[in-house]
Motif scaffolding. Structure first.
Motif, PDB file in Angstrom:
ATOM      1  N   GLN A  51       0.830  -1.211   0.146  1.00  0.00           N
ATOM      2  CA  GLN A  51       0.235   0.109   0.143  1.00  0.00           C
ATOM      3  C   GLN A  51       0.962   1.181  -0.189  1.00  0.00           C
ATOM      4  OE1 GLN A  51      -2.719  -0.813   3.486  1.00  0.00           O
ATOM      5  NE2 GLN A  51      -4.419  -1.134   2.260  1.00  0.00           N
ATOM      6  N   LEU A  52       2.110   1.196   0.617  1.00  0.00           N
ATOM      7  CA  LEU A  52       2.881   2.475   0.722  1.00  0.00           C
ATOM      8  C   LEU A  52       3.844   2.494  -0.471  1.00  0.00           C
ATOM      9  CD1 LEU A  52       4.068   2.047   4.378  1.00  0.00           C
ATOM     10  CD2 LEU A  52       2.373   3.691   3.468  1.00  0.00           C
ATOM     11  N   GLY A  53       3.578   1.677  -1.344  1.00  0.00           N
ATOM     12  CA  GLY A  53       4.529   1.356  -2.654  1.00  0.00           C
ATOM     13  C   GLY A  53       5.988   1.034  -2.617  1.00  0.00           C
ATOM     14  N   TYR A  54       6.379   0.409  -1.416  1.00  0.00           N
ATOM     15  CA  TYR A  54       7.433  -0.064  -1.248  1.00  0.00           C
ATOM     16  C   TYR A  54       7.837  -1.407  -1.865  1.00  0.00           C
ATOM     17  CZ  TYR A  54       8.092   3.545   2.251  1.00  0.00           C
ATOM     18  OH  TYR A  54       8.182   4.976   2.920  1.00  0.00           O
ATOM     19  N   VAL A  55       6.628  -2.296  -1.922  1.00  0.00           N
ATOM     20  CA  VAL A  55       6.729  -3.428  -2.679  1.00  0.00           C
ATOM     21  C   VAL A  55       5.705  -3.732  -3.559  1.00  0.00           C
ATOM     22  CG1 VAL A  55       7.980  -4.762  -0.776  1.00  0.00           C
ATOM     23  CG2 VAL A  55       5.381  -4.932  -1.018  1.00  0.00           C
ATOM     24  N   GLU A  56       5.794  -4.583  -4.590  1.00  0.00           N
ATOM     25  CA  GLU A  56       4.997  -4.846  -5.635  1.00  0.00           C
ATOM     26  C   GLU A  56       4.780  -6.140  -5.550  1.00  0.00           C
ATOM     27  OE1 GLU A  56       4.803  -4.707 -10.491  1.00  0.00           O
ATOM     28  OE2 GLU A  56       6.378  -4.349  -9.369  1.00  0.00           O
ATOM     29  N   THR A  57       3.346  -6.536  -5.578  1.00  0.00           N
ATOM     30  CA  THR A  57       2.849  -7.938  -5.324  1.00  0.00           C
ATOM     31  C   THR A  57       2.375  -8.435  -6.780  1.00  0.00           C
ATOM     32  OG1 THR A  57       0.963  -7.104  -4.366  1.00  0.00           O
ATOM     33  CG2 THR A  57       2.222  -7.711  -2.983  1.00  0.00           C
ATOM     34  N   ILE A  58       2.664  -9.604  -7.150  1.00  0.00           N
ATOM     35  CA  ILE A  58       2.138 -10.248  -8.290  1.00  0.00           C
ATOM     36  C   ILE A  58       1.364 -11.300  -8.134  1.00  0.00           C
ATOM     37  CG2 ILE A  58       2.805 -10.995 -10.475  1.00  0.00           C
ATOM     38  CD1 ILE A  58       4.168  -8.387  -9.696  1.00  0.00           C
TER      39      ILE A  58
END
Length: 149
Positions: A51-58
């Protein structure tokens, strides 16, 4: 000042992902196994980091997680500020906290507030890239931990 496990684990996740090759996906299970952390707890952390943009989930069968930003764009002070629930070093910092008879003239509260700001300012001087400059050494330790499961 002590950081919560939530913040500690958030930083560990980011370090773990920064050790991966560009774009390489990791799984929550892989991170949980490496750090001996509950998978369920990590799911909450990764959700917030996403949500904070630090990780991307696929999503999907071949899905996973990876950094959502370049490590040099992830400021450690910012991560700590966004993942730590509160910074109430003493009860009088809390709104509605217990009343102390010294509060109207207390200098300790000011000194503690200044110390907290210094703590955050020091962390703000570091990026995730700074924490993984010894990438090869960290990668070897991570792999060794994973092999010893």
């Amino acid at each position: 000042m002590k950081l919560t496990n939530y913040t500690d684990y958030s930083l560990r996740v980011l370090i773990f992902l920064a050790l991966k090759k560009d774009g390489e996906l990791s799984t929550i299970q892989e991170i949980a196994d490496t750090y001996h952390i509950s998978k369920n707890h990590l799911m909450k952390i990764i959700h917030q980091l996403g949500q904070l943009g630090y990780v991307e989930t696929i999503r999907g069968r071949n899905g996973g997680i990876r950094l959502g930003k370049d490590p040099k764009e992830i400021n450690i002070g910012e991560v700590v500020s966004k993942t730590e629930e509160d910074f109430y070093i003493v009860d009088c910092f809390k709104e509605g906290g217990s009343y102390c008879v010294l509060t109207p003239a207390c200098k300790l509260k000011h000194a503690l507030h200044e110390a907290l700001q210094a703590f955050i300012n020091v962390l703000s001087g570091y990026t995730l890239e700074d924490l993984v400059v010894n990438k090869e050494e960290l990668q070897q330790l991570r792999l060794l931990a994973f092999e010893n499961l």
